[in-house]
Design a protein around this motif. Structure first.
Motif, PDB file in Angstrom:
ATOM      1  N   HIS A  21      35.565  32.236  37.110  1.00 42.72           N
ATOM      2  CA  HIS A  21      34.766  30.948  37.280  1.00 42.72           C
ATOM      3  C   HIS A  21      33.796  31.261  38.518  1.00 42.72           C
TER       4      HIS A  21
ATOM      5  N   HIS B 163      40.558  35.186  38.086  1.00 43.30           N
ATOM      6  CA  HIS B 163      41.985  34.835  38.557  1.00 43.30           C
ATOM      7  C   HIS B 163      42.613  34.926  37.370  1.00 43.30           C
TER       8      HIS B 163
ATOM      9  N   HIS C 169      33.915  35.196  39.474  1.00 45.86           N
ATOM     10  CA  HIS C 169      35.058  36.049  39.909  1.00 45.86           C
ATOM     11  C   HIS C 169      36.132  35.556  38.969  1.00 45.86           C
TER      12      HIS C 169
ATOM     13  N   GLU D 160      46.718  29.352  41.028  1.00 48.64           N
ATOM     14  CA  GLU D 160      45.539  30.286  40.926  1.00 48.64           C
ATOM     15  C   GLU D 160      45.442  31.457  41.686  1.00 48.64           C
TER      16      GLU D 160
ATOM     17  N   CYS E 283      34.204  31.864  46.798  1.00 46.29           N
ATOM     18  CA  CYS E 283      34.107  31.249  45.293  1.00 46.29           C
ATOM     19  C   CYS E 283      32.731  30.679  44.634  1.00 46.29           C
TER      20      CYS E 283
HETATM   21 NI    NI Z   1      38.100  31.291  42.403  1.00 48.02          NI
END
Ligand code: NI
Length: 134
Positions: free
Chosen positions: A13, A40, A38, A123, A32
């Motif tokens: 995301h 998760h 990137h 997350e 982010c």
């Molecule tokens: Ni993230």
């Protein structure tokens, strides 16, 4: 009595608001907001709260929960880019909070209404959000 089923999925995301400048996105979301996305390894916990059925001794057969997670969450989000591949996040920033709300809404209709549903979404190893319809 609470029972829960744990599942994992991997997704990419980017936290980003198109109505903000690049500078503001970086200021608020930091790395982010990296334009190249990137990933998760999300850990999902689906918790159901209710009475034990005296006939079966179960609150719910967890196979039902497992199958609902597979069809509603895994098949939608696992190994996807949430921003680009998933219409649920076309106009919704894919924060852990928003992913938890979307997940709750998807699962709510598939699980018995007499059981209270709570979603916990990890997350990272240290960051977790929890949603129970509010
Ligand atoms: Ni993230």
């Amino acid at each position: 009595m609470k029972v829960s089923r744990r599942a994992t999925f991997n997704a990419a995301h980017r936290l980003f608001r198109p109505d903000w400048t690049d500078e503001k996105n970086i200021e608020i979301f930091g790395k982010c907001s990296n334009p190249n996305f990137h990933g998760h390894n999300y850990v999902l916990e689906v918790i159901l709260d209710g009475e034990i059925d005296p006939e079966t001794g179960y609150v719910i057969d967890l196979k039902i929960v497992k199958d609902a997670i597979k069809s509603e969450i895994d098949e939608r989000f696992d190994h996807r880019n949430l921003n680009l591949d998933c219409p649920e996040f076309k106009d919704l920033n894919p924060t852990a909070e928003n992913i938890a709300v979307v997940t709750w809404n998807l699962l709510r209709s598939k699980l018995p209404m007499h059981l209270e549903l709570t979603i916990k979404l990890w997350e990272t190893e240290n960051n977790c959000v929890e949603y129970a319809g509010k």
